[in-house]
Write a protein that holds these residues in place. Structure first.
Motif, PDB file in Angstrom:
ATOM      1  N   LEU A 414     -11.429  14.121  -3.997  1.00  0.00           N
ATOM      2  CA  LEU A 414     -10.717  12.983  -3.427  1.00  0.00           C
ATOM      3  C   LEU A 414      -9.350  13.382  -2.877  1.00  0.00           C
ATOM      4  O   LEU A 414      -8.989  13.002  -1.759  1.00  0.00           O
ATOM      5  CB  LEU A 414     -10.572  11.898  -4.501  1.00  0.00           C
ATOM      6  CG  LEU A 414     -10.090  10.530  -4.013  1.00  0.00           C
ATOM      7  CD1 LEU A 414     -11.031   9.967  -2.970  1.00  0.00           C
ATOM      8  CD2 LEU A 414      -9.958   9.565  -5.179  1.00  0.00           C
ATOM      9  N   ILE A 418      -7.928  12.916   1.075  1.00  0.00           N
ATOM     10  CA  ILE A 418      -6.817  12.022   1.406  1.00  0.00           C
ATOM     11  C   ILE A 418      -5.655  12.799   2.023  1.00  0.00           C
ATOM     12  O   ILE A 418      -5.047  12.360   3.021  1.00  0.00           O
ATOM     13  CB  ILE A 418      -6.363  11.259   0.145  1.00  0.00           C
ATOM     14  CG1 ILE A 418      -7.491  10.325  -0.324  1.00  0.00           C
ATOM     15  CG2 ILE A 418      -5.091  10.465   0.411  1.00  0.00           C
ATOM     16  CD1 ILE A 418      -7.194   9.596  -1.613  1.00  0.00           C
ATOM     17  N   TYR A 438       1.604   9.501  -1.318  1.00  0.00           N
ATOM     18  CA  TYR A 438       0.393   9.620  -2.132  1.00  0.00           C
ATOM     19  C   TYR A 438       0.695  10.600  -3.255  1.00  0.00           C
ATOM     20  O   TYR A 438       1.005  11.775  -3.003  1.00  0.00           O
ATOM     21  CB  TYR A 438      -0.802  10.098  -1.305  1.00  0.00           C
ATOM     22  CG  TYR A 438      -2.044  10.319  -2.153  1.00  0.00           C
ATOM     23  CD1 TYR A 438      -2.613   9.285  -2.891  1.00  0.00           C
ATOM     24  CD2 TYR A 438      -2.626  11.588  -2.235  1.00  0.00           C
ATOM     25  CE1 TYR A 438      -3.730   9.492  -3.668  1.00  0.00           C
ATOM     26  CE2 TYR A 438      -3.751  11.813  -3.011  1.00  0.00           C
ATOM     27  CZ  TYR A 438      -4.312  10.755  -3.729  1.00  0.00           C
ATOM     28  OH  TYR A 438      -5.415  10.963  -4.514  1.00  0.00           O
ATOM     29  N   HIS A 442      -5.777  13.356  -8.466  1.00  0.00           N
ATOM     30  CA  HIS A 442      -7.240  13.216  -8.499  1.00  0.00           C
ATOM     31  C   HIS A 442      -7.907  14.468  -7.917  1.00  0.00           C
ATOM     32  O   HIS A 442      -8.926  14.373  -7.216  1.00  0.00           O
ATOM     33  CB  HIS A 442      -7.673  11.978  -7.712  1.00  0.00           C
ATOM     34  CG  HIS A 442      -7.178  10.688  -8.301  1.00  0.00           C
ATOM     35  ND1 HIS A 442      -7.740  10.109  -9.418  1.00  0.00           N
ATOM     36  CD2 HIS A 442      -6.142   9.896  -7.934  1.00  0.00           C
ATOM     37  CE1 HIS A 442      -7.088   8.996  -9.702  1.00  0.00           C
ATOM     38  NE2 HIS A 442      -6.101   8.823  -8.815  1.00  0.00           N
ATOM     39  N   LYS A 482      -3.061   4.567  -3.000  1.00  0.00           N
ATOM     40  CA  LYS A 482      -3.329   4.608  -4.433  1.00  0.00           C
ATOM     41  C   LYS A 482      -4.837   4.646  -4.676  1.00  0.00           C
ATOM     42  O   LYS A 482      -5.618   4.127  -3.886  1.00  0.00           O
ATOM     43  CB  LYS A 482      -2.729   3.389  -5.139  1.00  0.00           C
ATOM     44  CG  LYS A 482      -1.214   3.286  -5.013  1.00  0.00           C
ATOM     45  CD  LYS A 482      -0.683   2.050  -5.720  1.00  0.00           C
ATOM     46  CE  LYS A 482       0.838   1.950  -5.600  1.00  0.00           C
ATOM     47  NZ  LYS A 482       1.361   0.743  -6.283  1.00  0.00           N
ATOM     48  N   CYS A 483      -5.210   5.239  -5.785  1.00  0.00           N
ATOM     49  CA  CYS A 483      -6.629   5.354  -6.145  1.00  0.00           C
ATOM     50  C   CYS A 483      -6.799   4.990  -7.620  1.00  0.00           C
ATOM     51  O   CYS A 483      -5.946   5.325  -8.443  1.00  0.00           O
ATOM     52  CB  CYS A 483      -7.153   6.771  -5.919  1.00  0.00           C
ATOM     53  SG  CYS A 483      -6.968   7.357  -4.230  1.00  0.00           S
ATOM     54  N   GLU A 484      -7.912   4.355  -7.912  1.00  0.00           N
ATOM     55  CA  GLU A 484      -8.253   4.101  -9.310  1.00  0.00           C
ATOM     56  C   GLU A 484      -9.748   3.785  -9.419  1.00  0.00           C
ATOM     57  O   GLU A 484     -10.375   3.335  -8.458  1.00  0.00           O
ATOM     58  CB  GLU A 484      -7.421   2.955  -9.873  1.00  0.00           C
ATOM     59  CG  GLU A 484      -7.705   1.604  -9.241  1.00  0.00           C
ATOM     60  CD  GLU A 484      -6.937   0.495  -9.939  1.00  0.00           C
ATOM     61  OE1 GLU A 484      -7.066   0.394 -11.173  1.00  0.00           O
ATOM     62  OE2 GLU A 484      -6.197  -0.253  -9.251  1.00  0.00           O
ATOM     63  N   PHE A 491     -15.221   3.983  -6.993  1.00  0.00           N
ATOM     64  CA  PHE A 491     -13.804   4.377  -6.984  1.00  0.00           C
ATOM     65  C   PHE A 491     -13.139   3.640  -5.832  1.00  0.00           C
ATOM     66  O   PHE A 491     -13.679   3.571  -4.715  1.00  0.00           O
ATOM     67  CB  PHE A 491     -13.665   5.891  -6.803  1.00  0.00           C
ATOM     68  CG  PHE A 491     -12.486   6.462  -7.515  1.00  0.00           C
ATOM     69  CD1 PHE A 491     -12.581   6.886  -8.832  1.00  0.00           C
ATOM     70  CD2 PHE A 491     -11.253   6.565  -6.875  1.00  0.00           C
ATOM     71  CE1 PHE A 491     -11.480   7.409  -9.490  1.00  0.00           C
ATOM     72  CE2 PHE A 491     -10.152   7.089  -7.525  1.00  0.00           C
ATOM     73  CZ  PHE A 491     -10.270   7.516  -8.842  1.00  0.00           C
ATOM     74  N   GLU A 492     -11.923   3.069  -6.086  1.00  0.00           N
ATOM     75  CA  GLU A 492     -11.225   2.286  -5.076  1.00  0.00           C
ATOM     76  C   GLU A 492     -10.051   3.072  -4.511  1.00  0.00           C
ATOM     77  O   GLU A 492      -9.289   3.705  -5.255  1.00  0.00           O
ATOM     78  CB  GLU A 492     -10.733   0.969  -5.681  1.00  0.00           C
ATOM     79  CG  GLU A 492     -10.058   0.064  -4.651  1.00  0.00           C
ATOM     80  CD  GLU A 492      -9.502  -1.197  -5.270  1.00  0.00           C
ATOM     81  OE1 GLU A 492      -9.887  -2.288  -4.828  1.00  0.00           O
ATOM     82  OE2 GLU A 492      -8.672  -1.089  -6.205  1.00  0.00           O
ATOM     83  N   ILE A 493      -9.919   2.985  -3.185  1.00  0.00           N
ATOM     84  CA  ILE A 493      -8.776   3.600  -2.477  1.00  0.00           C
ATOM     85  C   ILE A 493      -8.041   2.469  -1.769  1.00  0.00           C
ATOM     86  O   ILE A 493      -8.653   1.715  -0.996  1.00  0.00           O
ATOM     87  CB  ILE A 493      -9.251   4.663  -1.472  1.00  0.00           C
ATOM     88  CG1 ILE A 493     -10.054   5.753  -2.198  1.00  0.00           C
ATOM     89  CG2 ILE A 493      -8.058   5.260  -0.723  1.00  0.00           C
ATOM     90  CD1 ILE A 493     -10.715   6.743  -1.250  1.00  0.00           C
ATOM     91  N   SER A 553      -8.185  -2.260   1.012  1.00  0.00           N
ATOM     92  CA  SER A 553      -8.839  -1.350   0.071  1.00  0.00           C
ATOM     93  C   SER A 553     -10.301  -1.171   0.463  1.00  0.00           C
ATOM     94  O   SER A 553     -10.899  -2.029   1.122  1.00  0.00           O
ATOM     95  CB  SER A 553      -8.737  -1.878  -1.357  1.00  0.00           C
ATOM     96  OG  SER A 553      -9.619  -2.966  -1.537  1.00  0.00           O
ATOM     97  N   THR A 555     -14.066   0.887  -1.278  1.00  0.00           N
ATOM     98  CA  THR A 555     -14.659   1.583  -2.431  1.00  0.00           C
ATOM     99  C   THR A 555     -15.695   2.593  -1.961  1.00  0.00           C
ATOM    100  O   THR A 555     -16.349   2.398  -0.934  1.00  0.00           O
ATOM    101  CB  THR A 555     -15.330   0.577  -3.396  1.00  0.00           C
ATOM    102  OG1 THR A 555     -16.254  -0.234  -2.680  1.00  0.00           O
ATOM    103  CG2 THR A 555     -14.296  -0.305  -4.073  1.00  0.00           C
TER     104      THR A 555
END
Length: 566
Positions: A414, A418, A438, A442, A482-484, A491-493, A553, A555
């Protein structure tokens, strides 16, 4: 591009597969219902025929029994009236007698013979003088336990009528044979059962002696007698089950019938009734034809609808493939167009490492001409190599960004994806319009994506965010990525900016095709491409406003999904 098989196209889509399976199941259920109904109709028809034939053979037996009882009354009358004279040894010659009129409906003639077989009394003037050679006379004389007998069908010479002799033995008080009395009944009268009713051609009633001789028979409207059935199926079944029924071919015409038979107790005969199988099943067969025609028509209609539906699905698939191809072409064009817009910035970015490399080479050349050491010159060349590698990395990012092709999902890290997208977006500006932040973290996160397409999405979102923050003070021109993890699968960006946010009209229609975030100046094509790319990746593109700024966002699937599928 080769068009896939239409049936494989249908089975490849859940909705189409559901429609097809439902249609096939409907046809199968319809055919099962039709076949069950046909079988049930046949079973019902057979059961009704069995009940009808049982009732008919019972009624026929009663009719024959009443006829024989009338014959018994006639023989009893003759015995009472003339029996004593027959038993008298001195009486000779044949005397003519007349029966009472109430016997005329059944009996057509009568005879009385003495123990030697000489005719002593007769209703006919032309009667034969002796019956000692007749089978029924011998049977009564030679078998003390037999009191009644029936002859085979006999033709009377004087009238040409065929009659049956119903004979009864005359016994002395010591049971010795004293003679016989017999009455004549026309054979046709035995099968005048239900006179006036129109019989079907295959309907059959008959009286058969236990020796296998047909005494009277009616098939449809045809009356006959005298057929020898010894050893035939009907006799085999009668011996096995005197009062039973069976399916089988007729012993004379071979037609398959349902037969019911009953044996009479006082006489060595049985009656039988037969109904043709074709007549029994004719109504059910006609209904079966209608059922089968209806099921066939329904199958053909449903088949035609499924074919039309399949063609519709196939046309949709072809249109979707053409759309995807055009989308890929446009996405490629969009990347080329965006690169054209970024040309000045990219030239500036490439100029820095190339200028630095040129300067390092110039210094190295001066060192070689002077008294520079090998180590110093090597250090300069090492710097040159680093600057050239930096320029090569910039060119690699541009080449990958411009690469043309369909989505190829692979496992990618990831952070690397990015950071490359940020460098591509940053390289399009001669002077930075906003700071892109950023934090990373990750490097070990692996996702299932097409790296180039996801970078295109990020570049598009970053550039949209840069345009959004262009109207705010310079110290607020921040873009945060951001990512989580949203779940074990996704996975969300997120791309956040501190600009004025989206208008409500845009948020209400964000998921519609060609919606633009650039008011009247945008066509919404870039956002539409981004949404389609994310859908292909199995994710979702969303947007919302925050207290200050907006967030977009999307995913993507995590590597764990691929492992669970494997």
């Amino acid at each position: 591009m080769r068009t896939p098989n239409i049936y494989l196209t249908i089975l490849g889509q859940p909705a189409a597969r559901l429609v097809t399976i439902s249609g096939v199941l409907f046809v199968v259920v319809a055919w099962i219902t039709v076949i069950w109904q046909i079988v049930e109709d046949r079973r019902t028809a057979v059961e009704a025929a069995v009940r009808e034939n049982r009732g008919r053979v019972v009624a026929f037996e009663q009719y024959v029994r009443r006829t024989l009882e009338a014959a018994d009354l006639a023989t009893a009358y003759l015995d009472e009236r003339y029996g004593a004279q027959v038993r008298s040894p001195g009486t000779t010659g044949t005397r003519r007698i007349v029966l009472p009129a109430y016997f005329d409906a059944i009996v057509s003639g009568a005879q009385l013979a003495d123990a030697d077989g000489n005719i002593r009394f007769s209703t006919s003037a032309d009667a034969r003088r002796s019956v000692r050679d007749r089978r029924v006379f011998r049977e009564l004389r030679e078998t003390p336990t037999v009191d009644r007998a029936i002859s085979n069908p006999t033709t009377k010479p004087e009238t040409g009528d065929t009659v049956l002799l119903i004979a009864r033995a005359l016994r002395n008080p010591d049971r010795s044979f004293a003679g016989a009395v017999a009455v004549e009944i026309p054979a046709r009268r035995f099968v005048d059962f239900n006179a006036g009713i129109e019989y079907r051609p295959a309907d059959l009633i008959s009286i058969i002696s236990l020796r296998g001789m047909t005494l009277a028979r009616r098939e449809g409207g045809v009356v006959s007698w005298g057929q020898d059935l010894s050893g035939r199926l009907v006799m085999q079944r009668q011996m096995a089950e005197p009062n039973g029924e069976y399916w089988g071919p007729s012993s004379l015409d071979g037609r398959r019938r349902l037969f019911s038979h009953r044996r009479l107790t006082n006489y060595p005969i049985f009656v039988t009734s037969g109904v043709g199988e074709a007549d029994i099943l004719a109504p059910a067969t006609r209904r079966a034809g209608w059922f089968l025609s209806l099921a066939t028509a329904l199958t053909l209609l449903l088949g035609a609808l499924l074919v039309l539906y399949a063609r519709h699905v196939s046309n949709q698939e072809q249109a979707q493939r053409r759309f995807d191809q055009m989308r890929d072409e446009f996405a490629h064009s969009a990347r080329v167009s965006s690169l054209s817009e970024m040309a000045a910035g990219l030239a500036h970015e490439l100029n820095q490492p190339l200028t630095a490399a040129s300067n390092y080479l110039a210094v190295g050349e001066l060192m070689i001409r002077g008294d520079g050491t090998r180590e110093a010159v090597g250090a300069q060349l090492h710097q040159v190599r680093g600057q050239i590698a930096r320029a090569g990395e910039i060119i690699r990012r541009i080449r990958d960004y411009l690469s043309k092709g369909s989505a190829e999902l692979r496992i990618e890290t990831l952070d690397a994806t990015i950071f490359d997208a940020i460098e591509l977006a940053r390289g399009g500006n001669a002077a930075p319009r906003a700071r892109v932040l950023y934090a990373g973290g990750h490097a070990q996160t692996r996702v299932l994506i097409d790296r180039i397409q996801i970078q295109q999405v990020l570049v598009n979102l970053i550039r949209n965010a840069e345009e959004a923050v262009a109207s705010v003070p310079e110290d607020r021109r921040l873009i945060r990525i951001k990512c989580e993890a949203r779940s074990e699968e996704m996975f969300e960006i997120r791309v956040e900016d501190d600009g004025p946010g989206f208008p409500d009209s845009v948020l209400e229609q964000f998921n519609l095709p060609f919606i633009s975030t650039k008011a009247e100046h945008g066509l919404g094509i870039g956002l539409s491409i981004c949404r389609r790319i994310i859908e292909v990746h199995g994710g979702e593109l969303k947007a919302w406003n925050r207290a200050r700024g907006a967030t977009v966002s999307f995913t993507v699937k995590r590597e764990a999904v691929l492992r669970s599928v494997a």
